[in-house]
Design an enzyme around this catalytic site. Sequence first.
Site, PDB file in Angstrom:
ATOM      1  N   SER A 122     -11.564  25.768   7.685  1.00 58.55           N
ATOM      2  CA  SER A 122     -12.938  25.262   7.658  1.00 58.55           C
ATOM      3  C   SER A 122     -13.214  24.690   6.281  1.00 58.55           C
ATOM      4  O   SER A 122     -12.633  25.130   5.280  1.00 58.55           O
ATOM      5  CB  SER A 122     -13.943  26.380   7.972  1.00 58.55           C
ATOM      6  N   ASP A 133      -4.676  -3.315   6.327  1.00 64.29           N
ATOM      7  CA  ASP A 133      -5.206  -3.155   7.682  1.00 64.29           C
ATOM      8  C   ASP A 133      -6.712  -2.948   7.722  1.00 64.29           C
ATOM      9  O   ASP A 133      -7.320  -3.049   8.775  1.00 64.29           O
ATOM     10  CB  ASP A 133      -4.524  -1.981   8.397  1.00 64.29           C
ATOM     11  N   ASP A 144      -1.482  26.181  12.576  1.00 63.84           N
ATOM     12  CA  ASP A 144      -2.071  25.039  11.871  1.00 63.84           C
ATOM     13  C   ASP A 144      -1.428  23.758  12.410  1.00 63.84           C
ATOM     14  O   ASP A 144      -0.263  23.472  12.119  1.00 63.84           O
ATOM     15  CB  ASP A 144      -1.828  25.191  10.370  1.00 63.84           C
ATOM     16  N   LEU A 171      -9.657  27.690   3.776  1.00 57.29           N
ATOM     17  CA  LEU A 171      -8.568  28.614   4.072  1.00 57.29           C
ATOM     18  C   LEU A 171      -8.179  28.488   5.534  1.00 57.29           C
ATOM     19  O   LEU A 171      -8.978  28.053   6.372  1.00 57.29           O
ATOM     20  CB  LEU A 171      -8.993  30.069   3.824  1.00 57.29           C
ATOM     21  N   SER A 172      -6.955  28.874   5.843  1.00 58.46           N
ATOM     22  CA  SER A 172      -6.529  29.008   7.231  1.00 58.46           C
ATOM     23  C   SER A 172      -5.456  30.079   7.264  1.00 58.46           C
ATOM     24  O   SER A 172      -4.913  30.474   6.223  1.00 58.46           O
ATOM     25  CB  SER A 172      -5.984  27.688   7.787  1.00 58.46           C
ATOM     26  N   ASP A 218       0.845  -1.183   0.000  1.00 54.43           N
ATOM     27  CA  ASP A 218       0.000   0.000   0.000  1.00 54.43           C
ATOM     28  C   ASP A 218       0.887   1.242   0.000  1.00 54.43           C
ATOM     29  O   ASP A 218       1.919   1.274   0.662  1.00 54.43           O
ATOM     30  CB  ASP A 218      -0.891  -0.016   1.243  1.00 54.43           C
TER      31      ASP A 218
END
EC number: 7.2.2.6
Length: 682
Positions: free
Chosen positions: A378, A518, A346, A383-384, A309
């Site tokens: 959000s 998994d 962040d 944006l942040s 994976d």
Amino acid sequence: MNAQNPLHGAQAPLAGTSFAALCAPALRQAFVKLDPRRLWRAPVMAVVALTATLTSLLCAVPDSGVSTGLALQIALWLWFTVLFANFAEALAEGRGRARADSLRAGGRGLMARRRAGDGYETVAAAALRRGDVVRVQAGESIPGDGEVIDGVAAVNEAAITGESAPVIRAAGGDRSAVTGNTQVVSDWLLVRITANPGESTLDRMIALVEGAKRQKTPNEVALDILLIGLTLIFLVVVATLQPFARFAGGDLPLVYLAALLVTLIPTTIGGLLSAIGIAGMDRLVRLNVIAKSGRAVEAAGDVHVLMLDKTGTITFGNRRCSAMVKAPGVTTPALAEAALIASLADETPEGTSIVDYLKGLHTLQAPPREDLDVVPFSAETRLSGADWRGARYRKGAVDAVLAYLHLGRDELPAPLAREVEKIAQSGGTPLLVAADGQLLGAIHLKDVVKPGIRERFGELRRMGIRTVMVTGDNPLTAAAIAAEAGVDDVIAEATPEKKLARIRQEQAEGKLVAMCGDGANDAPALAQADVGLAMNDGTQAAREAANLVDLDSDPTKLLDVVRVGKELLVTRGALTTFSVANDVAKYFAILPALFAGLYPQLGALDLMRLHSPQSAILSAIVFNALIIVVLIPLALRGVRVQALDAARLLRRNLLIYGVGGLVAPFLGIKLIDLLLTAVGLV
């Protein structure tokens, strides 16, 4: 039992044991293993034990044809041969006993709070059955393997995995499985037990590390049949020697014939075969991998295709900052400062990676986080950022930042637009950075390939193993990451059906396939693969479908499992080659010395010029016993696997162990002959 908490089991540390500490109990076990019921599990050594018994009885026969002293020496060395083989097996088993004792201690006296009607009752963990529901709180040990059906908690799995950092376990998703004897360190969990007593991860690990309950693998059974066949062949050969001697007017004492049989049959590999298998499983346990069958470990050594994976195996699993692209007219420090301030608050992996990247490249003075007016990310704005000293710093998706700046796609500066497009086409994620309404540049986020993974894939390729990356990404992104990682093939936009179809296709072409997973969606492919490695923190469906379970939940462990499987097969093959070559050499080293008196023409073949027939037989018996002792460290450590294809690996082992097996008896027997003659034992 913990005095402060009756539901908390003893958490004994996993102890290591030195070689010197293992020797004394292994010597005792070597004598215990003389029990005929145990000896018959190793047919070759059972023949040696019978021969030793016969020779011991012949010591009491005055007219046996040899002196009592020589017959007694031969009998003793025959018994030493059996004891040395038993010692090798006991030493291999003993390496895991300390770990098994620690694991047992961890579960001893463990209690559980089992749901009964509307309440709970306290019972012994050993009384739990599959389907029981237990509640475990902070400070208590999880009483058995299970699946979380309610709650979220941090769990310390050090008692099983050795890792001290707690992991989060929660109901639902792919991180709901818990292992018995691990400890809840915060909050609480409601766990449904999924294993009956004797079937848990802890029980399987104890059985593996002790080795006593280990079932022989198909290759071992096949090798046992080969060794029995060789033993029968040499039995016939030895039985025909007496008629040849009688024809020449001579006679070979029965003691000589018994000793000759033992020196010619494959006692070396017969004595070390069990130790090799137990040591191989011990190496697997040291990797914290539980094997449900020895067949899976052997298959790992023969795999042709390795399906891995992408996320968490080939890449770190979280997108990371890898580059910054400035807009025309913008300085690099201005872009870096804006990106840093927009990312300081962040706490996502992506935001943290931006901060780490910028701090590593630029000497920037980051403002205190408490001085920032944070604008959290959000889903609506995408944006942040943060406001600081009247300036507004933002970062986010391309369309989101353009909308924030009231710009259209066509208003994006051409050089920056080309770089953004290039990032997207390479499989990365572009983020735009703005400050006070001005577009400053872009951040390149990408799935970062783990360091050294390309080199590991190169090693596998040289061994003849093809790697296939499995990912849900689109073909463009998948191709970019596959090229960087150096895999041989890729399955993009993978679904359970796609994985299963690919495994069946490879198997239809006669190839063995290994895979790790998994999630519940990996269960069909894990069950179909010849080697299926499930993550211990994954779903119960994945763990039940796989034949190997990694307690550390590290997908890259599959590469190490393949190496252990190859080491097991190569070690067994190398020592078998050495043993057979040994037997051939001993045949031509001893027979001329025995028959030179009866057939003078054989004197031309008596290259070793041994002192006498008596010293030839005794020297061969002594060498036959001591070579087992010499090879014990190699059997326990294993032959290191080189990054070579099968043909080159075979040539290398034939050169080292085949030629070595031919030369060693001539040198060893001659040296022992000189020593025995010098001290007057013959």
